[in-house]
Design an enzyme around this catalytic site. Structure first.
Site, PDB file in Angstrom:
ATOM      1  N   SER A  20      51.027  60.963  43.249  1.00 36.52           N
ATOM      2  CA  SER A  20      49.779  60.350  43.720  1.00 36.52           C
ATOM      3  C   SER A  20      48.564  61.154  43.269  1.00 36.52           C
ATOM      4  O   SER A  20      47.429  60.779  43.573  1.00 36.52           O
ATOM      5  CB  SER A  20      49.790  60.220  45.244  1.00 36.52           C
ATOM      6  OG  SER A  20      50.038  61.478  45.850  1.00 36.52           O
ATOM      7  N   ASN A 107      52.513  65.305  56.312  1.00 41.13           N
ATOM      8  CA  ASN A 107      52.273  64.046  57.028  1.00 41.13           C
ATOM      9  C   ASN A 107      51.012  64.101  57.883  1.00 41.13           C
ATOM     10  O   ASN A 107      50.187  63.180  57.860  1.00 41.13           O
ATOM     11  CB  ASN A 107      53.485  63.685  57.886  1.00 41.13           C
ATOM     12  CG  ASN A 107      54.703  63.406  57.029  1.00 41.13           C
ATOM     13  OD1 ASN A 107      54.586  63.263  55.807  1.00 41.13           O
ATOM     14  ND2 ASN A 107      55.871  63.342  57.658  1.00 41.13           N
ATOM     15  N   THR A 152      20.136  22.913  55.989  1.00 39.93           N
ATOM     16  CA  THR A 152      21.505  22.790  56.488  1.00 39.93           C
ATOM     17  C   THR A 152      22.191  21.874  55.491  1.00 39.93           C
ATOM     18  O   THR A 152      21.546  20.985  54.917  1.00 39.93           O
ATOM     19  CB  THR A 152      21.573  22.166  57.903  1.00 39.93           C
ATOM     20  OG1 THR A 152      21.026  20.846  57.830  1.00 39.93           O
ATOM     21  CG2 THR A 152      20.796  22.976  58.931  1.00 39.93           C
ATOM     22  N   HIS A 153      23.451  22.111  55.226  1.00 41.82           N
ATOM     23  CA  HIS A 153      24.188  21.353  54.195  1.00 41.82           C
ATOM     24  C   HIS A 153      23.513  21.473  52.829  1.00 41.82           C
ATOM     25  O   HIS A 153      23.686  20.598  51.980  1.00 41.82           O
ATOM     26  CB  HIS A 153      24.318  19.873  54.559  1.00 41.82           C
ATOM     27  CG  HIS A 153      24.736  19.621  55.969  1.00 41.82           C
ATOM     28  ND1 HIS A 153      26.046  19.423  56.342  1.00 41.82           N
ATOM     29  CD2 HIS A 153      23.999  19.571  57.118  1.00 41.82           C
ATOM     30  CE1 HIS A 153      26.106  19.229  57.652  1.00 41.82           C
ATOM     31  NE2 HIS A 153      24.880  19.328  58.152  1.00 41.82           N
ATOM     32  N   SER A 274      21.599  36.321  27.320  1.00 44.31           N
ATOM     33  CA  SER A 274      22.785  35.721  26.714  1.00 44.31           C
ATOM     34  C   SER A 274      22.821  36.113  25.245  1.00 44.31           C
ATOM     35  O   SER A 274      21.780  36.206  24.596  1.00 44.31           O
ATOM     36  CB  SER A 274      22.704  34.196  26.843  1.00 44.31           C
ATOM     37  OG  SER A 274      23.520  33.581  25.864  1.00 44.31           O
ATOM     38  N   LYS A 280      17.848  32.632  27.859  1.00 47.17           N
ATOM     39  CA  LYS A 280      18.460  32.806  29.178  1.00 47.17           C
ATOM     40  C   LYS A 280      18.173  34.127  29.843  1.00 47.17           C
ATOM     41  O   LYS A 280      17.982  35.162  29.209  1.00 47.17           O
ATOM     42  CB  LYS A 280      19.983  32.622  29.066  1.00 47.17           C
ATOM     43  CG  LYS A 280      20.340  31.179  28.756  1.00 47.17           C
ATOM     44  CD  LYS A 280      21.697  30.824  29.278  1.00 47.17           C
ATOM     45  CE  LYS A 280      21.686  30.708  30.790  1.00 47.17           C
ATOM     46  NZ  LYS A 280      23.005  30.383  31.284  1.00 47.17           N
ATOM     47  N   ASN A 282      20.159  35.746  33.031  1.00 52.47           N
ATOM     48  CA  ASN A 282      21.280  35.472  33.940  1.00 52.47           C
ATOM     49  C   ASN A 282      21.317  36.452  35.113  1.00 52.47           C
ATOM     50  O   ASN A 282      21.115  37.650  34.922  1.00 52.47           O
ATOM     51  CB  ASN A 282      22.603  35.556  33.177  1.00 52.47           C
ATOM     52  CG  ASN A 282      22.720  34.454  32.140  1.00 52.47           C
ATOM     53  OD1 ASN A 282      22.250  33.345  32.348  1.00 52.47           O
ATOM     54  ND2 ASN A 282      23.339  34.777  31.018  1.00 52.47           N
ATOM     55  N   GLU A 287      25.853  37.536  40.739  1.00 53.39           N
ATOM     56  CA  GLU A 287      27.172  36.906  40.609  1.00 53.39           C
ATOM     57  C   GLU A 287      28.292  37.905  40.909  1.00 53.39           C
ATOM     58  O   GLU A 287      29.302  37.559  41.519  1.00 53.39           O
ATOM     59  CB  GLU A 287      27.334  36.337  39.200  1.00 53.39           C
ATOM     60  CG  GLU A 287      26.388  35.185  38.918  1.00 53.39           C
ATOM     61  CD  GLU A 287      26.392  34.814  37.436  1.00 53.39           C
ATOM     62  OE1 GLU A 287      25.565  35.371  36.688  1.00 53.39           O
ATOM     63  OE2 GLU A 287      27.230  33.999  37.035  1.00 53.39           O
ATOM     64  N   TYR A 314      56.066  58.269  59.453  1.00 54.22           N
ATOM     65  CA  TYR A 314      55.582  58.207  58.072  1.00 54.22           C
ATOM     66  C   TYR A 314      56.632  57.582  57.159  1.00 54.22           C
ATOM     67  O   TYR A 314      57.829  57.842  57.287  1.00 54.22           O
ATOM     68  CB  TYR A 314      55.260  59.635  57.577  1.00 54.22           C
ATOM     69  CG  TYR A 314      54.802  59.668  56.121  1.00 54.22           C
ATOM     70  CD1 TYR A 314      53.483  59.412  55.783  1.00 54.22           C
ATOM     71  CD2 TYR A 314      55.712  59.924  55.088  1.00 54.22           C
ATOM     72  CE1 TYR A 314      53.069  59.416  54.461  1.00 54.22           C
ATOM     73  CE2 TYR A 314      55.300  59.931  53.760  1.00 54.22           C
ATOM     74  CZ  TYR A 314      53.984  59.678  53.457  1.00 54.22           C
ATOM     75  OH  TYR A 314      53.575  59.677  52.146  1.00 54.22           O
ATOM     76  N   GLN A 319      51.661  56.039  51.101  1.00 56.09           N
ATOM     77  CA  GLN A 319      50.892  56.607  49.995  1.00 56.09           C
ATOM     78  C   GLN A 319      50.076  55.504  49.288  1.00 56.09           C
ATOM     79  O   GLN A 319      49.089  55.794  48.624  1.00 56.09           O
ATOM     80  CB  GLN A 319      51.850  57.282  49.013  1.00 56.09           C
ATOM     81  CG  GLN A 319      51.192  57.921  47.817  1.00 56.09           C
ATOM     82  CD  GLN A 319      52.137  58.854  47.088  1.00 56.09           C
ATOM     83  OE1 GLN A 319      52.420  59.942  47.581  1.00 56.09           O
ATOM     84  NE2 GLN A 319      52.652  58.440  45.949  1.00 56.09           N
ATOM     85  N   LYS A 322      45.841  54.574  49.712  1.00 63.66           N
ATOM     86  CA  LYS A 322      44.601  55.173  49.197  1.00 63.66           C
ATOM     87  C   LYS A 322      43.919  54.373  48.101  1.00 63.66           C
ATOM     88  O   LYS A 322      42.706  54.160  48.147  1.00 63.66           O
ATOM     89  CB  LYS A 322      44.895  56.591  48.704  1.00 63.66           C
ATOM     90  CG  LYS A 322      45.182  57.540  49.848  1.00 63.66           C
ATOM     91  CD  LYS A 322      45.711  58.857  49.366  1.00 63.66           C
ATOM     92  CE  LYS A 322      46.629  59.471  50.380  1.00 63.66           C
ATOM     93  NZ  LYS A 322      47.852  58.657  50.657  1.00 63.66           N
TER      94      LYS A 322
HETATM   95  N1  ARG Z   1      51.127  62.027  48.855  1.00 67.03           N
HETATM   96  C1  ARG Z   1      51.602  61.690  50.140  1.00 67.03           C
HETATM   97  C2  ARG Z   1      50.823  60.480  50.673  1.00 67.03           C
HETATM   98  O1  ARG Z   1      49.799  60.210  50.189  1.00 67.03           O
HETATM   99  C3  ARG Z   1      51.433  62.842  51.070  1.00 67.03           C
HETATM  100  C4  ARG Z   1      52.372  62.857  52.203  1.00 67.03           C
HETATM  101  C5  ARG Z   1      53.739  63.114  51.728  1.00 67.03           C
HETATM  102  N2  ARG Z   1      54.652  63.284  52.819  1.00 67.03           N
HETATM  103  C6  ARG Z   1      55.960  63.236  52.653  1.00 67.03           C
HETATM  104  N3  ARG Z   1      56.690  63.397  53.711  1.00 67.03           N
HETATM  105  N4  ARG Z   1      56.514  63.052  51.482  1.00 67.03           N
HETATM  106  O2  ARG Z   1      51.280  59.777  51.560  1.00 67.03           O
END
Ligand code: ARG
Length: 455
Positions: A20, A107, A152-153, A274, A280, A282, A287, A314, A319, A322
């Site tokens: 990650s 964790n 409205t509408h 354009s 144009k 734009n 948008e 967990y 993971q 993110k």
């Molecule tokens: N990179 C992991 C995550 O984003 C960190 C936690 C990992 N924990 C584990 N028990 N492998 O979730």
């Protein structure tokens, strides 16, 4: 990396799906901050000696400097930001670095880092939304009494002022800020010290780390602490609603800048040309703001789907929390900035707006209200009479205020000259003095009140 248990390395595919660091390096500052808080607590609780703590502290600072200077080498084989920082710490200060991970797990570490990151993002979004509100309020103050059609509408309904329309968005964004503030309150509990999932036998002080990191209190249940991602879900939900609001404004900008409307114009700063049609201009920014809700809603759906049915506590599934969150946050910040920029940039065309406000008998309701007030008619009856007058005006190709008195009296004998007083756009707008209504005096007062409430 996992000590004595493993001898062979992971396959390339395992490493690729597992790593990650490509995205969670974004948590480096939060990770180091969390480590400092944990280390200070370990020292205060007598779990790590002052000498060791000083060595680790110095190492953490150096890692932070290396990252800030762009000299840190992020290694995919070290999987994530936590292991990358820990490994570099060990290179810098030796085996004593290993004491930092006492009474901690990745964790609770990642849960803490990610909460800190989302909290900072909430604060940034709140500031950006306040700035967007300021832009709408400034536009209101510039045009508190400029008439425009209220739809409205997407059909002319009743005339309103441009400022009144701007203030509608101030309210929306105010509710958005409220949702982020609510989410922040619930977010603000510290998972640190939950360890892997069950707590720890070490005499840690969770209150101390919570306070050091600006959390209101430690999370009450260690299992919940490491498995909860509600804070990210709520951030994305609030962000999705905000993006919807911005898209409604963006759609209005697209309409308003079109040749058919020409209600407002945008400068070169927020338009593009354009490559084939030289004439144009734009509204690309509008948008793209209009399109952003897909990303926010997509991110919410992605994370909700990751969490759905996930057993405590967990799971590596988490993971996947993110990337959508990071990406959604970036899109949201950009969309807010673009919206605020367009508000400040756009110039209303008073002549066009006023002319558009005249189209389609927009003061018909005022005429019906006059019949109620002056002739004592029930509103439904007044509505029917006004409908006949509108039809007569249409037959003659006239606007309502141009319909001669005898034509009006042919439909309703009680009508007299004074009816014309209520049929102008300005009179219609000025009459709407009820709380929250569009009368210019209201709009000026509401703009001042909005400054007090929001800025
Ligand atoms: N990179 C992991 C995550 O984003 C960190 C936690 C990992 N924990 C584990 N028990 N492998 O979730």
């Amino acid at each position: 990396m996992w000590g004595g248990r493993f001898s062979g390395g992971p396959s390339d595919i395992m490493a690729a799906i597992n790593a990650s660091i490509g995205f969670d390096r974004r948590l480096h500052a939060q990770d180091i901050r969390g480590s400092h808080a944990h280390l200070d607590m370990l020292e205060a609780a007598g779990i790590v000696s002052a000498t060791d703590a000083a060595a680790i502290r110095g190492g953490l600072d150096r890692v932070g400097q290396e990252i800030a200077a762009g000299r840190f080498v992020f290694k995919p084989e070290l999987e994530d930001i936590h292991m990358n920082i820990e490994a570099r710490l060990a290179e810098l200060v030796g085996p004593v670095a290993g004491r930092l991970h006492t009474a901690r797990s990745r964790n609770d570490q990642v849960a803490t880092d990610f909460r800190l990151w989302v909290r900072e993002e909430i604060d940034a979004v709140d500031a950006a939304l306040a700035d967007a509100q300021a832009a709408f309020i400034e536009k209101t103050e510039a045009w508190p009494d400029l008439p425009m059609p209220g739809f409205t509408h997407l059909q002319n309904g009743q005339p309103v002022t441009f400022g009144h329309h701007m203030l509608a968005y101030v309210e929306m964004l105010g509710r958005d800020r409220g949702r982020f503030a609510d989410a922040r309150r619930r977010l603000n509990e510290s998972p640190l010290g939950a360890a892997a999932l069950a707590g720890t036998p070490f005499p840690i002080e969770r209150e101390m780390t919570a306070a050091a990191l600006g959390f209101d209190r430690p999370a009450a249940n260690s299992m919940d602490a490491v498995s909860d991602r509600d804070f990210a879900l709520e951030f994305l939900a609030a962000g999705a609603i905000t993006a919807l609001h911005l898209s409604r404004f963006a759609e209005e900008v697209v309409l308003w800048t079109s040749a058919q409307f020409r209600f407002v114009s945008l400068s070169d700063a927020f338009t593009t040309g354009s490559s084939i049609m030289p004439q144009k201009r734009n509204p690309d920014a509008a948008e793209l703001v209009r399109a952003k809700p897909g990303r926010l809603l997509g991110a919410f759906t992605a994370l909700a789907t990751v969490l759905k049915g996930l057993p405590l506590t967990y799971g590596k599934d988490m993971q996947e929390d993110k990337e959508p969150t990071f990406e959604a946050a970036d899109s949201l910040m950009l969309a807010i900035a673009a919206a605020a920029g367009m508000v400040r940039d756009m110039e209303p065309d008073p002549g066009r707006l006023r002319a558009a406000a005249e189209v389609g008998h927009p003061t018909a309701t005022d005429l019906a209200d006059w019949l109620v007030r002056r002739l004592g008619m029930p509103f439904r009856e007044a509505h029917r009479v006004t409908g006949e007058l509108v039809a007569e005006a249409d037959r003659r190709g006239l606007a309502l205020p141009q319909l001669p008195l005898d034509a009006m009296q042919a439909v309703e004998a009680g009508i007299d000259e004074s009816v014309y007083d209520v049929l102008s756009i300005e009179r219609s707008i000025a009459a709407r003095t009820s709380y929250g209504g569009t009368a210019p005096e209201n709009v000026r007062r509401a703009a001042a009140a909005a400054r007090e409430r929001f800025l």
